[in-house]
Design an enzyme around this catalytic site. Structure first.
Site, PDB file in Angstrom:
ATOM      1  N   HIS A 307       0.855  -1.189   0.000  1.00 49.75           N
ATOM      2  CA  HIS A 307       0.000   0.000   0.000  1.00 49.75           C
ATOM      3  C   HIS A 307       0.884   1.229   0.000  1.00 49.75           C
ATOM      4  CE1 HIS A 307      -3.200   2.785   1.034  1.00 49.75           C
ATOM      5  NE2 HIS A 307      -4.008   1.851   0.591  1.00 49.75           N
ATOM      6  N   ASP A 364      -7.889  -5.701   0.046  1.00 50.08           N
ATOM      7  CA  ASP A 364      -8.366  -6.529  -1.055  1.00 50.08           C
ATOM      8  C   ASP A 364      -7.933  -7.981  -0.949  1.00 50.08           C
ATOM      9  OD1 ASP A 364      -9.749  -4.523  -2.417  1.00 50.08           O
ATOM     10  OD2 ASP A 364      -7.869  -3.708  -3.168  1.00 50.08           O
TER      11      ASP A 364
HETATM   12  N1  CMC Z   1       4.121  -7.507  -4.897  1.00 53.92           N
HETATM   13  C1  CMC Z   1       5.453  -7.507  -5.118  1.00 53.92           C
HETATM   14  N2  CMC Z   1       6.232  -6.425  -5.063  1.00 53.92           N
HETATM   15  C2  CMC Z   1       5.638  -5.265  -4.749  1.00 53.92           C
HETATM   16  C3  CMC Z   1       4.255  -5.176  -4.488  1.00 53.92           C
HETATM   17  C4  CMC Z   1       3.491  -6.345  -4.565  1.00 53.92           C
HETATM   18  N3  CMC Z   1       2.180  -6.325  -4.333  1.00 53.92           N
HETATM   19  N4  CMC Z   1       3.934  -3.893  -4.207  1.00 53.92           N
HETATM   20  C5  CMC Z   1       5.084  -3.196  -4.293  1.00 53.92           C
HETATM   21  N5  CMC Z   1       6.113  -4.036  -4.619  1.00 53.92           N
HETATM   22  C6  CMC Z   1       7.532  -3.681  -4.733  1.00 53.92           C
HETATM   23  C7  CMC Z   1       7.808  -2.954  -6.030  1.00 53.92           C
HETATM   24  O1  CMC Z   1       8.126  -3.853  -7.084  1.00 53.92           O
HETATM   25  C8  CMC Z   1       8.971  -2.076  -5.621  1.00 53.92           C
HETATM   26  O2  CMC Z   1      10.114  -2.910  -5.564  1.00 53.92           O
HETATM   27  P1  CMC Z   1      11.580  -2.330  -5.949  1.00 53.92           P
HETATM   28  O3  CMC Z   1      11.925  -1.376  -4.847  1.00 53.92           O
HETATM   29  O4  CMC Z   1      12.444  -3.544  -6.016  1.00 53.92           O
HETATM   30  O5  CMC Z   1      11.412  -1.667  -7.294  1.00 53.92           O
HETATM   31  C9  CMC Z   1       8.637  -1.683  -4.177  1.00 53.92           C
HETATM   32  O6  CMC Z   1       7.821  -2.766  -3.689  1.00 53.92           O
HETATM   33  C10 CMC Z   1       7.856  -0.370  -4.057  1.00 53.92           C
HETATM   34  O7  CMC Z   1       6.709  -0.467  -4.902  1.00 53.92           O
HETATM   35  P2  CMC Z   1       5.963   0.764  -5.577  1.00 53.92           P
HETATM   36  O8  CMC Z   1       5.240   0.298  -6.787  1.00 53.92           O
HETATM   37  O9  CMC Z   1       6.915   1.918  -5.709  1.00 53.92           O
HETATM   38  O10 CMC Z   1       4.914   1.136  -4.436  1.00 53.92           O
HETATM   39  P3  CMC Z   1       3.653   2.102  -4.618  1.00 53.92           P
HETATM   40  O11 CMC Z   1       3.459   2.764  -3.309  1.00 53.92           O
HETATM   41  O12 CMC Z   1       3.817   2.964  -5.821  1.00 53.92           O
HETATM   42  O13 CMC Z   1       2.456   1.090  -4.941  1.00 53.92           O
HETATM   43  C11 CMC Z   1       0.622  -0.357  -4.718  1.00 53.92           C
HETATM   44  C12 CMC Z   1       1.438   0.750  -4.054  1.00 53.92           C
HETATM   45  C13 CMC Z   1      -0.612  -0.651  -3.852  1.00 53.92           C
HETATM   46  C14 CMC Z   1       0.120   0.099  -6.104  1.00 53.92           C
HETATM   47  C15 CMC Z   1       1.533  -1.629  -4.853  1.00 53.92           C
HETATM   48  O14 CMC Z   1       1.932  -2.077  -3.575  1.00 53.92           O
HETATM   49  C16 CMC Z   1       0.827  -2.752  -5.611  1.00 53.92           C
HETATM   50  O15 CMC Z   1       0.904  -2.810  -6.852  1.00 53.92           O
HETATM   51  N6  CMC Z   1       0.136  -3.696  -4.889  1.00 53.92           N
HETATM   52  C17 CMC Z   1      -0.624  -4.724  -5.552  1.00 53.92           C
HETATM   53  C18 CMC Z   1      -1.960  -4.176  -6.024  1.00 53.92           C
HETATM   54  C19 CMC Z   1      -2.923  -3.975  -4.873  1.00 53.92           C
HETATM   55  O16 CMC Z   1      -3.113  -4.866  -4.036  1.00 53.92           O
HETATM   56  N7  CMC Z   1      -3.608  -2.808  -4.867  1.00 53.92           N
HETATM   57  C20 CMC Z   1      -4.628  -2.507  -3.859  1.00 53.92           C
HETATM   58  C21 CMC Z   1      -4.242  -1.389  -2.951  1.00 53.92           C
HETATM   59  S1  CMC Z   1      -5.358  -1.279  -1.541  1.00 53.92           S
HETATM   60  C22 CMC Z   1      -6.862  -0.814  -2.222  1.00 53.92           C
HETATM   61  C23 CMC Z   1      -6.854   0.610  -2.626  1.00 53.92           C
HETATM   62  O17 CMC Z   1      -6.999   1.447  -1.737  1.00 53.92           O
HETATM   63  O18 CMC Z   1      -6.696   0.896  -3.830  1.00 53.92           O
END
Ligand code: CMC
Length: 430
Positions: A307, A364
Site C-alpha cells: 500500500h 483486497d
Molecule cells: N508484490 C510484489 N512487489 C511489490 C508489491 C506487490 N504487491 N507492491 C510493491 N512491490 C515492490 C515494487 O516492485 C517495488 O520494488 P523495488 O523497490 O524492487 O522496485 C517496491 O515494492 C515499491 O513499490 P511501488 O510500486 O513503488 O509502491 P507504490 O506505493 O507505488 O504502490 C501499490 C502501491 C498498492 C500500487 C503496490 O503495492 C501494488 O501494486 N500492490 C498490488 C496491487 C494492490 O493490491 N492494490 C490494492 C491497494 S489497496 C486498495 C486501494 O486502496 O486501492
C-alpha cells in the site's frame, strides 16, 4: 506550531510557511514557490504532495490508523452500519435518530432508476464489464434530473443528489449483473435495509425469493463500511479533480468509478482472486508463484499486498480477515483459495523481499474470498468496492464545493520533449 521552513535556491533563501493538521501532520505550503522563484516541485505519483486540506478521513500509515471524522475504523466496524457511516462521512457527525430516519427515507425515495434508463442497459453487450456499465450509467443519471432538484442551487439539491448516488449505485450494480446473466430486472423492497436490498436485488429469482442470512448481510455491510472512504487515493483525488472544475456530482462520481477500475487500485480485489485461481490451477501452493514475484518474472506482483500509505499493516485487512473466517464457518464452506491465501500471507510476512519493502496484506487480500463465498461473481468485485466508496466520493465532492478557497486542479509538469523545431514537408522526412 505553525512555523516556517527556509528553502535555498541558487543561494537565495525563500521562507515558506508550514501548516500543521489536527493530528500533527506537517505540510510545507509551497503555493508561492513558482511566482517567487520560477521553480515547481516534482513528485511523480504524488507520494509527498498534499493536494488539499480535508476534515473527512485521517490515516497514519506508519501506525496502521484509519479514522472517519475522528472515529476509529475498528470501532465503527463493530458498532455502526454502512448507512450510518455514510451519513457521518458526508455530514461530519453521527446522525440523530431523526436525521438517520430522514436520510434512510431519502435513500428509499431515490432508489429507483428513471424508467428510460433501461434503454441504456439494453444497449450494452452481455460481455460488458460491470464497471464500464456502472460508470456510464452514473454519468447518464445526470441527464435525468429529479423534479425535486431541477433548477435548484446545489446547497438545496445536494442531499437529494447524495442520496440518489448512494442508493442508485446499488440499483445500477445489481441491474448490470442481472443484464449480464440474462435475468429479469429486480426491484428494491421497502421493508429491506440497504445491504439486504442489495442481496435481494442481486439474487432473487422470479418465484424464488432470496433468503436473507443476517451473517451475510453483516459481512457485506462491513465490506461496504470498510471501503467507505480512504482519503486522497487515486479515485477520490480524481473525483476532487473533476469537482474542482465545478462539474456536477454525477460526472465526478462516474470519473471516480473509472479511476477505481484499475488493478493497482479497486480492481485489485478481482486481480487477487484471479491470482489465487491461477496458483490453484497450476497445482502450486504459492511457493513457486512467490519466487516469480521476487524475481519480478513478467513484472508479477503479489496482488492484495502493499500500500502506498500503510507500511506496517492495513487496519481494514485485519478486520476483514476475521470476518472472512466467520463467513466461511457460518456457510460451512472450505475454500482451497483461502488456504492458498493464508499460505501466501504466511510466507510473505516472513520473507526478506516483502519485509524489507514493508509489504503487508491490504483490504483486497481477503474481501474477494468473502464475496466469492456469498456468490458474487468475480467481475462484480470492483463494483462492490465502488458501492462502498460512494459516500466517500460524495463527501469529498461536498468538501470541494463548500471550500470557498478551492481552485481548479491544474498541476504543472517538467517538460522533457523536443525543443522548438521547424515543420518538415513529407518529402523531407526520413
Ligand atoms: N508484490 C510484489 N512487489 C511489490 C508489491 C506487490 N504487491 N507492491 C510493491 N512491490 C515492490 C515494487 O516492485 C517495488 O520494488 P523495488 O523497490 O524492487 O522496485 C517496491 O515494492 C515499491 O513499490 P511501488 O510500486 O513503488 O509502491 P507504490 O506505493 O507505488 O504502490 C501499490 C502501491 C498498492 C500500487 C503496490 O503495492 C501494488 O501494486 N500492490 C498490488 C496491487 C494492490 O493490491 N492494490 C490494492 C491497494 S489497496 C486498495 C486501494 O486502496 O486501492
Amino acid at each position: 506550531m505553525n512555523g516556517t521552513v527556509e528553502l535555498i535556491i541558487d543561494g537565495k533563501p525563500l521562507e515558506l510557511p508550514t501548516i500543521v493538521g489536527t493530528e500533527g501532520e506537517v505540510g510545507i505550503d509551497i503555493a508561492t514557490l513558482r511566482n517567487k522563484t520560477g521553480c515547481i516541485t516534482l513528485d511523480p505519483g504524488y507520494g509527498n504532495t498534499g493536494a488539499c486540506k480535508s476534515a473527512i478521513t485521517f490515516i497514519d500509515g506508519e501506525k496502521g490508523v484509519l479514522q472517519y471524522r475522528g472515529y476509529d475504523i475498528a470501532e465503527l466496524a463493530q458498532k455502526s452500519t454502512f448507512i450510518e457511516t455514510a451519513y457521518l462521512l458526508i455530514y461530519g457527525e453521527l446522525p440523530t435518530t431523526t436525521e438517520l430516519t430522514e436520510f434512510s427515507a431519502l435513500l428509499s425515495e431515490n432508489q429507483m432508476l428513471h424508467a428510460d434508463m433501461r434503454f441504456h442497459f439494453d444497449a450494452f453487450p452481455p460481455s460488458a464489464h460491470p464497471m464500464s456499465i456502472l460508470s456510464a450509467m452514473i454519468h447518464a443519471s445526470s441527464s435525468y434530473p429529479s423534479p425535486k432538484t431541477h433548477g435548484k442551487p446545489l446547497s438545496e439539491s445536494f442531499p437529494y443528489h447524495a442520496a440518489r448516488l448512494i442508493s442508485q449505485v446499488r440499483t445500477i450494480a445489481t441491474s448490470s449483473y442481472r443484464k449480464a446473466h440474462g435475468l429479469p430486472m429486480s426491484y428494491p423492497k421497502s421493508n429491506l435495509k440497504y445491504t439486504e436490498n442489495f442481496l435481494h436485488m442481486m439474487f432473487s429469482l422470479p418465484g424464488e425469493e432470496y433468503e436473507i442470512n443476517p451473517e451475510i448481510v453483516k459481512a457485506l455491510d462491513l465490506i461496504f463500511l470498510l471501503h467507505a472512504d480512504h482519503e486522497q487515493n487515486c479515485s477520490t483525488s480524481t473525483v476532487r479533480m473533476v469537482a474542482s472544475s465545478q462539474a456536477n456530482v454525477f460526472a465526478s462520481a462516474s470519473a471516480g468509478v473509472c479511476a477505481l477500475w484499475g488493478p493497482l487500485h479497486g480492481g485489485a480485489n478481482q486481480a487477487v482472486l484471479e491470482m489465487l485461481e491461477e496458483i490453484h490451477r497450476e497445482g502450486d501452493d504459492g511457493t513457486k508463484f512467490l519466487q516469480e514475484v521476487k524475481n519480478k518474472t513478467g513484472n508479477r506482483r503479489l496482488m492484495g499486498f502493499g500500500h502506498r500509505v500503510y507500511k506496517n499493516f492495513d487496519p481494514r485487512a485485519v478486520i476483514i480477515k476475521e470476518q472472512c473466517d466467520k463467513v466461511l464457518a457460518q456457510l460451512h464452506k472450505s475454500d482451497p483459495l483461502l488456504d492458498i491465501a493464508k499460505k501466501l500471507e504466511e510466507i510473505a510476512l516472513n520473507d526478506e523481499y516483502f519485509v524489507s519493502r514493508r509489504l503487508y496484506p491490504n483490504v483486497d487480500f481477503y474481501s474477494g474470498i468473502i464475496m466469492r463465498a456469498i456468490g458474487i461473481p468475480m467481475d462484480m468485485f470492483t463494483v462492490m468496492f465502488a458501492i462502498g466508496r460512494m459516500p466517500g466520493w460524495v463527501a469529498n465532492y461536498k468538501e470541494v464545493m463548500d471550500d470557498r478557497e478551492s481552485r481548479i486542479s491544474r498541476p504543472r509538469q517538467i517538460y522533457t520533449g523536443a525543443t522548438l523545431r521547424s515543420y518538415k514537408p513529407m518529402a523531407e522526412r526520413a
